[in-house]
Write a protein that holds these residues in place. Structure first.
Motif, PDB file in Angstrom:
ATOM      1  N   MET A   1       0.842  -1.324   0.168  1.00  0.00           N
ATOM      2  CA  MET A   1       0.089  -0.107   0.094  1.00  0.00           C
ATOM      3  C   MET A   1       0.885   1.198   0.183  1.00  0.00           C
ATOM      4  O   MET A   1       0.623   2.330  -0.532  1.00  0.00           O
ATOM      5  N   ALA A   2       1.964   1.343   0.794  1.00  0.00           N
ATOM      6  CA  ALA A   2       2.813   2.345   0.687  1.00  0.00           C
ATOM      7  C   ALA A   2       3.614   2.734  -0.510  1.00  0.00           C
ATOM      8  O   ALA A   2       3.527   3.853  -0.998  1.00  0.00           O
ATOM      9  N   ARG A   3       3.945   1.677  -1.324  1.00  0.00           N
ATOM     10  CA  ARG A   3       4.516   1.595  -2.438  1.00  0.00           C
ATOM     11  C   ARG A   3       3.556   2.094  -3.271  1.00  0.00           C
ATOM     12  O   ARG A   3       3.775   2.814  -4.459  1.00  0.00           O
ATOM     13  N   PHE A   4       2.365   1.736  -3.311  1.00  0.00           N
ATOM     14  CA  PHE A   4       1.318   2.194  -4.704  1.00  0.00           C
ATOM     15  C   PHE A   4       0.809   3.570  -4.497  1.00  0.00           C
ATOM     16  O   PHE A   4       0.816   4.093  -5.704  1.00  0.00           O
ATOM     17  N   PHE A   5       0.511   3.912  -3.110  1.00  0.00           N
ATOM     18  CA  PHE A   5       0.436   5.525  -3.032  1.00  0.00           C
ATOM     19  C   PHE A   5       1.585   6.419  -2.900  1.00  0.00           C
ATOM     20  O   PHE A   5       1.529   7.664  -2.687  1.00  0.00           O
ATOM     21  N   LYS A   6       2.783   5.930  -2.966  1.00  0.00           N
ATOM     22  CA  LYS A   6       3.981   6.538  -3.070  1.00  0.00           C
ATOM     23  C   LYS A   6       3.992   7.365  -1.499  1.00  0.00           C
ATOM     24  O   LYS A   6       4.339   8.552  -1.710  1.00  0.00           O
ATOM     25  N   LEU A   7       3.697   6.836  -0.410  1.00  0.00           N
ATOM     26  CA  LEU A   7       3.372   7.508   0.755  1.00  0.00           C
ATOM     27  C   LEU A   7       5.000   8.161   1.130  1.00  0.00           C
ATOM     28  O   LEU A   7       4.925   9.308   1.764  1.00  0.00           O
ATOM     29  N   LYS A   8       6.032   7.145   1.187  1.00  0.00           N
ATOM     30  CA  LYS A   8       7.285   7.759   1.728  1.00  0.00           C
ATOM     31  C   LYS A   8       7.689   9.027   0.795  1.00  0.00           C
ATOM     32  O   LYS A   8       8.339  10.003   1.252  1.00  0.00           O
ATOM     33  N   GLU A   9       7.643   8.871  -0.390  1.00  0.00           N
ATOM     34  CA  GLU A   9       7.893   9.890  -1.385  1.00  0.00           C
ATOM     35  C   GLU A   9       7.220  11.106  -1.028  1.00  0.00           C
ATOM     36  O   GLU A   9       7.576  12.456  -1.146  1.00  0.00           O
ATOM     37  N   LEU A  10       5.978  11.226  -0.735  1.00  0.00           N
ATOM     38  CA  LEU A  10       4.997  12.360  -0.458  1.00  0.00           C
ATOM     39  C   LEU A  10       5.122  12.872   0.947  1.00  0.00           C
ATOM     40  O   LEU A  10       4.587  13.756   1.457  1.00  0.00           O
ATOM     41  N   GLY A  11       5.900  12.026   1.871  1.00  0.00           N
ATOM     42  CA  GLY A  11       6.207  12.419   3.008  1.00  0.00           C
ATOM     43  C   GLY A  11       5.031  12.107   4.228  1.00  0.00           C
ATOM     44  O   GLY A  11       4.628  12.940   5.009  1.00  0.00           O
ATOM     45  N   THR A  12       4.460  11.074   4.046  1.00  0.00           N
ATOM     46  CA  THR A  12       3.195  10.695   4.846  1.00  0.00           C
ATOM     47  C   THR A  12       3.224   9.329   5.208  1.00  0.00           C
ATOM     48  O   THR A  12       4.234   8.510   4.734  1.00  0.00           O
ATOM     49  N   ASN A  13       2.390   8.730   5.763  1.00  0.00           N
ATOM     50  CA  ASN A  13       2.178   7.551   6.314  1.00  0.00           C
ATOM     51  C   ASN A  13       0.589   7.016   6.206  1.00  0.00           C
ATOM     52  O   ASN A  13      -0.086   7.648   6.104  1.00  0.00           O
ATOM     53  N   VAL A  14       0.378   5.715   6.385  1.00  0.00           N
ATOM     54  CA  VAL A  14      -0.921   4.973   6.447  1.00  0.00           C
ATOM     55  C   VAL A  14      -1.896   5.544   7.579  1.00  0.00           C
ATOM     56  O   VAL A  14      -2.952   6.159   7.088  1.00  0.00           O
TER      57      VAL A  14
END
Length: 462
Positions: A1-14
């Motif tokens: 899920m984190a990879r699909f929504f690019k959470l780390k790249e966007l500076g956020t988390n689930v």
């Protein structure tokens, strides 16, 4: 899920994204009750409108999250639903009343027009053509627009009776006297008013203390306070005897009447739907994307908004197929962004909650207006921060930005603000350039300049 929504790249988390999605849903949940009450007066079945509202908001908000990875939610637009019910369906321009089915057909056609404008890149050109100063002004204007919604829904802002005590007919216009006012502060004896103030205090304190989820916590706190005996703003007894399972047989699916579609009355309706939705969506997407920081890289921001417009155009026609007026991107999405939402997971969370609302409608509608109003007012504060990016010392920029900002809340219409901004910028930049100024005027701005003036001259300003 984190990879699909690019959470780390966007500076956020689930966790942040899910909380942001819940916050957006809670600030938008009022549409589940308001839309049926408005469109129900037009001849459409209110329960069918409720089903269409929840389905359209859920399906197309999830689509925005999955395919665009953008934290913006969609639902039937306030203002456009009132226009649908009170103007289109009461029109006598053709000598024959326009039925709800004909009105839905007009919305469906406007969605097709949006789709064509989007795939031909015409809508996307708007993002490039509009000067940065107006983009920031749009963000600020929408912030004030959201604040007005919160003030109005809470009762903190009320109508001054002395403005309407002279026997004027509703909808007529008159010059106010020196002692007349249109709006004033609401009564503190109204529980919704002081609950909203309590919500503002709770959210404000939590935000100053940098508590994550401050807006959501504040809304939940107000809801709990509203349940206290004696306050009685939230009535738990309303849950008794409710029908929890949706009855999809009441859905107004593909309820179109294309007869007399090209008569004068419906052509005007289609033109108005198209114009207002074009600018409303543009303003909302740019404002929310700006607030989320996507325009730090201008090219990426423009590209993202362009893609989001494609989902929005499909949502217009899709919503009409389900049986509701124009579905559009919602300014209330800013509340989730203010909570840290930066990816499509925020939108997916909101969309799933709208679909769950089909089964949990009584619970979803328990959140009082005081809770959502406090959140909207705080979001207005956050969006106002973009005003520092506008150079008001340059009047070629400052005057259009000012008009954009003030016309949105004061006329209660996002499209009016953008329209005044465009016309004034083109006019002032052109005059300045004649005297050696160097303000860029994109050719699309000239096209919009002509369209806006024609719209107000021949279609009207509603």
């Amino acid at each position: 899920m984190a990879r699909f929504f690019k959470l780390k790249e966007l500076g956020t988390n689930v966790r942040t994204e899910i909380m942001a999605g819940i916050t957006t849903f809670m600030t938008m949940a009022y549409i589940l009750a308001v839309n049926p009450s408005i469109l129900g007066t037009s001849g459409l079945d209110p329960y069918g409108v409720f089903l269409a509202t929840a389905l359209a908001a859920g399906i197309f908000t999830i689509a925005m999250g999955l395919f665009i990875n953008f934290p913006v939610a969609l639902a039937p637009g306030m203002g456009l639903n009132a226009f649908f019910a009170t103007t289109v369906l009461t029109s006598k321009a053709t000598g024959t009343p326009i039925s709800p089915e004909m009105g839905l057909a007009a919305v469906f056609i406007s969605g097709i027009i949006f789709f064509i404008l989007t795939i031909t890149q015409i809508r996307q050109l708007l993002v490039v053509a509009i000067p940065d100063s107006l983009k920031h002004a749009i963000t600020v204007g929408i912030g004030l627009f959201i604040t007005i919604i919160g003030l109005k829904n809470s009762g903190l802002m009320s109508i001054a009776l002395d403005a309407f005590d002279k026997g004027y007919e509703q909808g007529s216009f008159t010059v106010l006297g020196p002692n007349n006012t249109v709006i004033q502060m609401g009564s503190l004896h109204n529980p919704t008013v002081w609950l909203t103030l309590a919500g503002l205090a709770i959210i404000g304190i939590l935000m100053v203390l940098k508590v994550r989820g401050a807006i959501l916590i504040g809304m939940l706190a107000v809801t709990l306070i509203g349940m206290i005996p004696g306050v009685d703003v939230v009535n738990l007894n309303s849950l008794q005897g409710q029908n929890w399972a949706p009855d999809f047989s009441k859905l107004n699916f593909w309820s179109f009447d294309f007869a007399d579609l090209f008569t004068a009355g419906l052509l005007t309706a289609i033109a108005t739907f198209t114009f207002v939705e074009l600018f409303d969506t543009f303003g909302t997407l740019v404002g929310t994307a700006n607030r989320a920081g996507f325009f730090k890289n201008k090219d990426e921001g423009n590209k993202l908004v362009g893609k989001a417009m494609l989902v929005d155009s499909l949502a217009v026609s899709g919503g009409a197929m389900l049986g509701t007026s124009t579905v559009t991107a919602y300014v209330e999405s800013s509340s989730g962004i203010a909570e840290g939402g930066r990816s499509g997971l925020t939108a997916v969370t909101t969309g799933v909650l709208f679909l769950l609302a089909l089964f949990l409608a009584p619970i979803a509608l328990l959140v009082p207006g005081a809770a959502t109003s406090a959140a909207l007012i705080v979001v207005g504060v956050l969006m106002l921060q973009s005003i520092k990016e506008i150079d008001f010392s340059d009047l070629v920029v400052g005057i259009p930005a000012f008009l954009t900002i003030v016309m949105m809340p004061f006329t209660y219409n996002i499209a009016n603000g953008i329209s005044f901004g465009i016309v004034s910028y083109v006019l002032l930049a052109f005059v300045s350039n004649l005297k050696g100024g160097k303000h860029k005027i994109h050719w699309i701005m000239w096209v919009l300049f002509i369209i806006v003036i024609a719209r107000y001259l021949f279609v009207g300003g509603e």
